[in-house]
Scaffold this motif. Structure first.
Motif, PDB file in Angstrom:
ATOM      1  N   PRO A   1      33.412  38.967  59.724  1.00 16.78           N
ATOM      2  CA  PRO A   1      33.903  37.671  59.262  1.00 16.78           C
ATOM      3  C   PRO A   1      32.781  36.685  58.916  1.00 16.78           C
ATOM      4  CG  PRO A   1      35.205  38.401  61.124  1.00 16.78           C
ATOM      5  CD  PRO A   1      34.022  39.346  61.015  1.00 16.78           C
ATOM      6  N   PHE A   2      31.560  36.954  59.380  1.00 13.32           N
ATOM      7  CA  PHE A   2      30.445  36.060  59.090  1.00 13.32           C
ATOM      8  C   PHE A   2      29.706  36.466  57.812  1.00 13.32           C
ATOM      9  CE2 PHE A   2      31.515  35.565  63.499  1.00 13.32           C
ATOM     10  CZ  PHE A   2      31.570  34.188  63.622  1.00 13.32           C
TER      11      PHE A   2
ATOM     12  N   LEU B   1      38.112  41.994  61.954  1.00 13.33           N
ATOM     13  CA  LEU B   1      38.215  41.072  60.829  1.00 13.33           C
ATOM     14  C   LEU B   1      39.058  39.894  61.298  1.00 13.33           C
ATOM     15  CD1 LEU B   1      38.960  43.622  57.971  1.00 13.33           C
ATOM     16  CD2 LEU B   1      36.811  42.407  58.365  1.00 13.33           C
ATOM     17  N   PHE B   2      38.820  38.721  60.728  1.00 19.46           N
ATOM     18  CA  PHE B   2      39.596  37.528  61.085  1.00 19.46           C
ATOM     19  C   PHE B   2      40.696  37.309  60.061  1.00 19.46           C
ATOM     20  CE2 PHE B   2      35.914  35.126  63.431  1.00 19.46           C
ATOM     21  CZ  PHE B   2      35.887  36.113  64.396  1.00 19.46           C
TER      22      PHE B   2
ATOM     23  N   PHE C   1      38.019  35.847  55.547  1.00 24.75           N
ATOM     24  CA  PHE C   1      39.266  35.983  56.298  1.00 24.75           C
ATOM     25  C   PHE C   1      40.213  36.844  55.472  1.00 24.75           C
ATOM     26  CE2 PHE C   1      37.061  32.197  57.452  1.00 24.75           C
ATOM     27  CZ  PHE C   1      37.144  32.156  58.839  1.00 24.75           C
ATOM     28  N   HIS C   2      41.019  37.660  56.146  1.00 26.80           N
ATOM     29  CA  HIS C   2      41.889  38.615  55.451  1.00 26.80           C
ATOM     30  C   HIS C   2      43.281  38.632  56.069  1.00 26.80           C
ATOM     31  CE1 HIS C   2      37.743  39.941  54.746  1.00 26.80           C
ATOM     32  NE2 HIS C   2      38.198  40.332  53.571  1.00 26.80           N
ATOM     33  N   SER C   3      44.284  38.704  55.203  1.00 26.36           N
ATOM     34  CA  SER C   3      45.667  38.857  55.672  1.00 26.36           C
ATOM     35  C   SER C   3      45.874  40.297  56.141  1.00 26.36           C
ATOM     36  CB  SER C   3      46.644  38.552  54.535  1.00 26.36           C
ATOM     37  OG  SER C   3      46.551  39.568  53.540  1.00 26.36           O
TER      38      SER C   3
ATOM     39  N   HIS D   1      42.752  34.641  65.255  1.00 24.38           N
ATOM     40  CA  HIS D   1      43.594  35.585  64.510  1.00 24.38           C
ATOM     41  C   HIS D   1      42.660  36.729  64.144  1.00 24.38           C
ATOM     42  CE1 HIS D   1      46.550  36.465  60.970  1.00 24.38           C
ATOM     43  NE2 HIS D   1      46.694  37.293  61.973  1.00 24.38           N
ATOM     44  N   VAL D   2      42.760  37.832  64.880  1.00 27.56           N
ATOM     45  CA  VAL D   2      41.788  38.913  64.787  1.00 27.56           C
ATOM     46  C   VAL D   2      42.502  40.253  64.614  1.00 27.56           C
ATOM     47  CG1 VAL D   2      39.862  40.072  65.960  1.00 27.56           C
ATOM     48  CG2 VAL D   2      40.270  37.644  66.365  1.00 27.56           C
ATOM     49  N   PHE D   3      41.951  41.080  63.732  1.00 28.45           N
ATOM     50  CA  PHE D   3      42.398  42.462  63.584  1.00 28.45           C
ATOM     51  C   PHE D   3      41.329  43.364  64.208  1.00 28.45           C
ATOM     52  CE2 PHE D   3      44.273  40.111  60.075  1.00 28.45           C
ATOM     53  CZ  PHE D   3      45.608  40.473  60.181  1.00 28.45           C
TER      54      PHE D   3
END
Length: 193
Positions: free
Chosen positions: A107-108, A135-136, A150-152, A185-187
């Motif tokens: 995410p960074f 991933l966030f 950031f990803h859905s 919100h983390v995957f």
């Protein structure tokens, strides 16, 4: 937003390996091979891999990365570690690796560069190779910060197309960060090429 990563790593001192990393090791059914630890940070996972026979490329942009990663390594394990100081945006192609681990690191990567980094990760994995990391998602309190991505859930699932998903756990909850309370919100992902 600039983070003081050295201070963060000092405050993390003494932690064990992260659960997603442990899940990846449990999913690996071969002998130790080549691994890449992207955003290796405090070096906990790099040291675990090297002490267990893996050859590791440890990547982080922080100035103290080499010293931190090698701290406490046996001479034998230290020979199996290569440290590269680089941001994700300047990293370039990755060598082939049986395991690519990126614990709370991807995410960074700036969103404009993220597709290139993800393509390099996918290309580094031979058939049977594992990706593990986080991933966030868009509900994360940091969503929208410059220099991050950031990803859905749909985007995450799309990124994993063609891979065997071993684990995809979604956390969407309040918790603590190095800045204090935050909504995460983390995957948490483990996937096999």
């Amino acid at each position: 937003m600039a983070f003081d990563w050295s201070q963060f790593y000092e405050e993390q001192g003494g932690r064990g390996v992260r659960p997603t990393f442990q899940s990846a090791l449990e999913a690996w059914d071969g002998p130790p091979g080549a691994a890449i630890d992207l955003g290796c940070g405090d070096g906990v996972e790099t040291r675990n891999l090297a002490e267990n026979g893996w050859r590791v490329l440890a990547v982080d942009s922080d100035a103290g990365v080499e010293e931190r990663v090698r701290a406490g390594l046996s001479p034998d394990a230290s020979q199996r570690v290569t440290v590269r100081r680089s941001s994700f945006e300047k990293l370039g192609e990755l060598p082939a690796a049986d395991l690519v681990y990126a614990g709370f690191a991807l995410p960074f990567c700036d969103e404009s560069h993220f597709p290139y980094l993800w393509a390099d990760i996918r290309e580094a994995l031979p058939p049977g190779g594992l990706f593990a990391g986080e991933l966030f998602g868009p509900h994360d309190q940091w969503a929208g910060r410059p220099g991050m991505s950031f990803h859905s859930r749909a985007q995450v699932e799309g990124m994993l197309t063609g891979m065997e998903v071993v684990q995809l756990v979604e956390d969407d909850r309040r918790g603590m960060s190095f800045e204090g309370p935050k909504h995460w919100h983390v995957f948490h992902i483990v996937a096999r090429a």
